[in-house]
Motif scaffolding. Structure first.
Motif, PDB file in Angstrom:
ATOM      1  N   PHE A 111       0.787  -1.043  -0.084  1.00  0.00           N
ATOM      2  CA  PHE A 111      -0.103   0.166   0.008  1.00  0.00           C
ATOM      3  C   PHE A 111       0.779   1.093   0.096  1.00  0.00           C
ATOM      4  O   PHE A 111       0.446   2.322  -0.650  1.00  0.00           O
ATOM      5  N   ILE A 112       1.910   1.268   0.944  1.00  0.00           N
ATOM      6  CA  ILE A 112       2.726   2.510   0.826  1.00  0.00           C
ATOM      7  C   ILE A 112       3.428   2.550  -0.677  1.00  0.00           C
ATOM      8  O   ILE A 112       3.639   3.558  -1.021  1.00  0.00           O
ATOM      9  N   ALA A 113       3.884   1.398  -0.940  1.00  0.00           N
ATOM     10  CA  ALA A 113       4.410   1.401  -2.173  1.00  0.00           C
ATOM     11  C   ALA A 113       3.564   1.911  -3.595  1.00  0.00           C
ATOM     12  O   ALA A 113       4.155   2.664  -4.486  1.00  0.00           O
ATOM     13  N   LEU A 114       2.303   1.625  -3.402  1.00  0.00           N
ATOM     14  CA  LEU A 114       1.230   1.969  -4.421  1.00  0.00           C
ATOM     15  C   LEU A 114       1.214   3.663  -4.373  1.00  0.00           C
ATOM     16  O   LEU A 114       1.224   3.985  -5.252  1.00  0.00           O
ATOM     17  N   ILE A 115       1.087   4.240  -3.118  1.00  0.00           N
ATOM     18  CA  ILE A 115       1.112   5.740  -2.778  1.00  0.00           C
ATOM     19  C   ILE A 115       2.384   6.183  -3.504  1.00  0.00           C
ATOM     20  O   ILE A 115       2.308   7.362  -4.142  1.00  0.00           O
ATOM     21  N   LEU A 116       3.635   5.652  -3.059  1.00  0.00           N
ATOM     22  CA  LEU A 116       4.897   6.132  -3.653  1.00  0.00           C
ATOM     23  C   LEU A 116       4.941   6.057  -5.208  1.00  0.00           C
ATOM     24  O   LEU A 116       5.307   6.928  -5.717  1.00  0.00           O
ATOM     25  N   ASP A 117       4.231   5.094  -5.823  1.00  0.00           N
ATOM     26  CA  ASP A 117       4.147   4.728  -7.303  1.00  0.00           C
ATOM     27  C   ASP A 117       3.641   5.776  -8.008  1.00  0.00           C
ATOM     28  O   ASP A 117       3.758   6.391  -8.858  1.00  0.00           O
ATOM     29  N   PHE A 118       2.281   6.333  -7.690  1.00  0.00           N
ATOM     30  CA  PHE A 118       1.504   7.456  -7.827  1.00  0.00           C
ATOM     31  C   PHE A 118       2.153   8.694  -7.689  1.00  0.00           C
ATOM     32  O   PHE A 118       2.000   9.548  -8.593  1.00  0.00           O
ATOM     33  N   LEU A 119       2.782   8.861  -6.604  1.00  0.00           N
ATOM     34  CA  LEU A 119       3.638  10.274  -6.563  1.00  0.00           C
ATOM     35  C   LEU A 119       4.738  10.326  -7.674  1.00  0.00           C
ATOM     36  O   LEU A 119       5.098  11.279  -8.144  1.00  0.00           O
ATOM     37  N   THR A 120       5.392   9.080  -7.924  1.00  0.00           N
ATOM     38  CA  THR A 120       6.189   8.887  -8.870  1.00  0.00           C
ATOM     39  C   THR A 120       5.715   9.117 -10.298  1.00  0.00           C
ATOM     40  O   THR A 120       6.277  10.203 -11.007  1.00  0.00           O
ATOM     41  N   ILE A 121       4.588   8.873 -10.627  1.00  0.00           N
ATOM     42  CA  ILE A 121       3.785   9.128 -11.758  1.00  0.00           C
ATOM     43  C   ILE A 121       3.712  10.579 -12.111  1.00  0.00           C
ATOM     44  O   ILE A 121       4.036  11.251 -13.047  1.00  0.00           O
ATOM     45  N   LYS A 122       3.183  11.122 -10.994  1.00  0.00           N
ATOM     46  CA  LYS A 122       2.939  12.613 -10.859  1.00  0.00           C
ATOM     47  C   LYS A 122       4.161  13.359 -10.997  1.00  0.00           C
ATOM     48  O   LYS A 122       4.057  14.353 -11.929  1.00  0.00           O
ATOM     49  N   GLY A 123       5.270  13.043 -10.618  1.00  0.00           N
ATOM     50  CA  GLY A 123       6.328  13.703 -10.683  1.00  0.00           C
ATOM     51  C   GLY A 123       7.014  13.577 -12.134  1.00  0.00           C
ATOM     52  O   GLY A 123       7.775  14.594 -12.649  1.00  0.00           O
ATOM     53  N   ILE A 124       6.900  12.414 -12.750  1.00  0.00           N
ATOM     54  CA  ILE A 124       7.357  12.214 -14.108  1.00  0.00           C
ATOM     55  C   ILE A 124       6.627  12.879 -14.816  1.00  0.00           C
ATOM     56  O   ILE A 124       7.222  13.545 -15.935  1.00  0.00           O
ATOM     57  N   LYS A 125       5.356  13.095 -14.856  1.00  0.00           N
ATOM     58  CA  LYS A 125       4.668  14.032 -15.645  1.00  0.00           C
ATOM     59  C   LYS A 125       4.644  15.282 -15.658  1.00  0.00           C
ATOM     60  O   LYS A 125       4.655  16.099 -16.545  1.00  0.00           O
ATOM     61  N   LYS A 126       5.105  15.790 -14.441  1.00  0.00           N
ATOM     62  CA  LYS A 126       5.605  17.034 -14.225  1.00  0.00           C
ATOM     63  C   LYS A 126       6.853  17.354 -15.132  1.00  0.00           C
ATOM     64  O   LYS A 126       6.871  18.557 -15.601  1.00  0.00           O
ATOM     65  N   ASP A 127       7.640  16.456 -14.959  1.00  0.00           N
ATOM     66  CA  ASP A 127       9.084  16.658 -15.673  1.00  0.00           C
ATOM     67  C   ASP A 127       8.749  16.761 -17.123  1.00  0.00           C
ATOM     68  O   ASP A 127       9.423  17.488 -17.897  1.00  0.00           O
ATOM     69  N   GLU A 128       7.821  15.737 -17.532  1.00  0.00           N
ATOM     70  CA  GLU A 128       7.358  15.760 -19.048  1.00  0.00           C
ATOM     71  C   GLU A 128       7.037  17.285 -19.606  1.00  0.00           C
ATOM     72  O   GLU A 128       7.179  17.667 -20.512  1.00  0.00           O
ATOM     73  N   LYS A 129       5.987  17.892 -18.469  1.00  0.00           N
ATOM     74  CA  LYS A 129       5.353  18.954 -18.999  1.00  0.00           C
ATOM     75  C   LYS A 129       6.353  20.070 -18.996  1.00  0.00           C
ATOM     76  O   LYS A 129       6.254  20.872 -19.911  1.00  0.00           O
ATOM     77  N   LEU A 130       7.222  20.126 -18.138  1.00  0.00           N
ATOM     78  CA  LEU A 130       8.269  21.124 -18.055  1.00  0.00           C
ATOM     79  C   LEU A 130       9.141  21.252 -19.351  1.00  0.00           C
ATOM     80  O   LEU A 130       9.624  22.162 -20.060  1.00  0.00           O
ATOM     81  N   VAL A 131       9.498  19.774 -19.851  1.00  0.00           N
ATOM     82  CA  VAL A 131      10.498  19.886 -20.970  1.00  0.00           C
ATOM     83  C   VAL A 131       9.681  19.857 -22.281  1.00  0.00           C
ATOM     84  O   VAL A 131      10.263  20.795 -23.130  1.00  0.00           O
ATOM     85  N   LYS A 132       8.391  19.806 -22.274  1.00  0.00           N
ATOM     86  CA  LYS A 132       7.645  20.188 -23.432  1.00  0.00           C
ATOM     87  C   LYS A 132       7.415  21.534 -23.558  1.00  0.00           C
ATOM     88  O   LYS A 132       7.308  22.008 -24.713  1.00  0.00           O
ATOM     89  N   SER A 133       7.253  22.432 -22.255  1.00  0.00           N
ATOM     90  CA  SER A 133       7.240  23.784 -22.360  1.00  0.00           C
ATOM     91  C   SER A 133       8.407  24.397 -22.603  1.00  0.00           C
ATOM     92  O   SER A 133       8.391  25.362 -23.493  1.00  0.00           O
ATOM     93  N   LEU A 134       9.507  23.701 -22.400  1.00  0.00           N
ATOM     94  CA  LEU A 134      11.012  24.560 -22.856  1.00  0.00           C
ATOM     95  C   LEU A 134      11.100  24.066 -24.210  1.00  0.00           C
ATOM     96  O   LEU A 134      11.901  24.880 -25.108  1.00  0.00           O
ATOM     97  N   ASP A 135      10.632  23.079 -24.803  1.00  0.00           N
ATOM     98  CA  ASP A 135      10.811  22.766 -26.379  1.00  0.00           C
ATOM     99  C   ASP A 135       9.974  23.920 -27.220  1.00  0.00           C
ATOM    100  O   ASP A 135      10.344  24.342 -28.129  1.00  0.00           O
ATOM    101  N   ARG A 136       8.970  24.338 -26.631  1.00  0.00           N
ATOM    102  CA  ARG A 136       8.220  25.245 -26.983  1.00  0.00           C
ATOM    103  C   ARG A 136       8.919  26.693 -27.200  1.00  0.00           C
ATOM    104  O   ARG A 136       8.488  27.443 -28.308  1.00  0.00           O
ATOM    105  N   LEU A 137       9.540  27.002 -26.467  1.00  0.00           N
ATOM    106  CA  LEU A 137      10.426  28.302 -26.374  1.00  0.00           C
ATOM    107  C   LEU A 137      11.554  28.185 -27.385  1.00  0.00           C
ATOM    108  O   LEU A 137      11.909  29.447 -27.610  1.00  0.00           O
ATOM    109  N   ARG A 138      11.794  27.439 -27.694  1.00  0.00           N
ATOM    110  CA  ARG A 138      13.075  27.396 -28.628  1.00  0.00           C
ATOM    111  C   ARG A 138      12.745  27.681 -30.093  1.00  0.00           C
ATOM    112  O   ARG A 138      12.012  27.879 -30.683  1.00  0.00           O
TER     113      ARG A 138
END
Length: 138
Positions: A111-138
């Motif tokens: 159960f603890i690992a499942l919560i951490l897994d969803f927090l991981t997914i949230k963090g990775i999606k946040k990084d992906e959004k940041l990279v896509k926003s930086l690609d738009r600026l180029r």
């Protein structure tokens, strides 16, 4: 990168799931014998929790492939849910006999690992959004 927060989450998932593979999850009591319909030799719990821990460790080093990381996190979440389903099946199969089952504290690790897994997914999606926003600026 290794210094991201989701890497720490994945490392924690790997640690607690590998610890779960070496700790007893439950003990069987009652008349001292295992009923016919129950799996008394539960090799599937330590093997699957070890597999989940290894998948989390592998996922740490896939930081350049964020979409693959997200998919592997969903696979880890599926394995965690299936692990709980298997433990629930053992509990149901033992409740119909004269034996009883006593759960130990490692039962909370998935159960603890499942919560951490969803927090991981949230963090990775946040990084992906940041990279896509930086690609738009180029």
């Amino acid at each position: 990168m290794i210094q991201r927060i989701q890497s720490a989450y994945l490392f924690l998932i790997a640690g607690i799931m590998l610890a779960m593979s070496f700790l007893p999850v439950f003990s069987i009591g009652g008349n001292g014998s295992c009923p016919e319909n129950a799996f008394c030799v539960n090799w599937l719990i330590p093997v699957s929790s070890g597999l989940i821990g290894i998948l989390a460790l592998v996922n740490i080093f896939l930081y350049k492939k964020r979409l693959v990381q997200i998919k592997l996190c969903y696979v880890i979440a599926l394995f965690l849910i299936l692990l709980y389903a298997y433990i629930f099946y053992i509990w149901i199969s033992l409740s119909n006999s004269s034996t009883y089952i006593v759960f130990a504290y490692p039962i909370t690790f998935p159960f603890i690992a499942l919560i951490l897994d969803f927090l991981t997914i949230k963090g990775i999606k946040k990084d992906e959004k940041l990279v896509k926003s930086l690609d738009r600026l180029r």
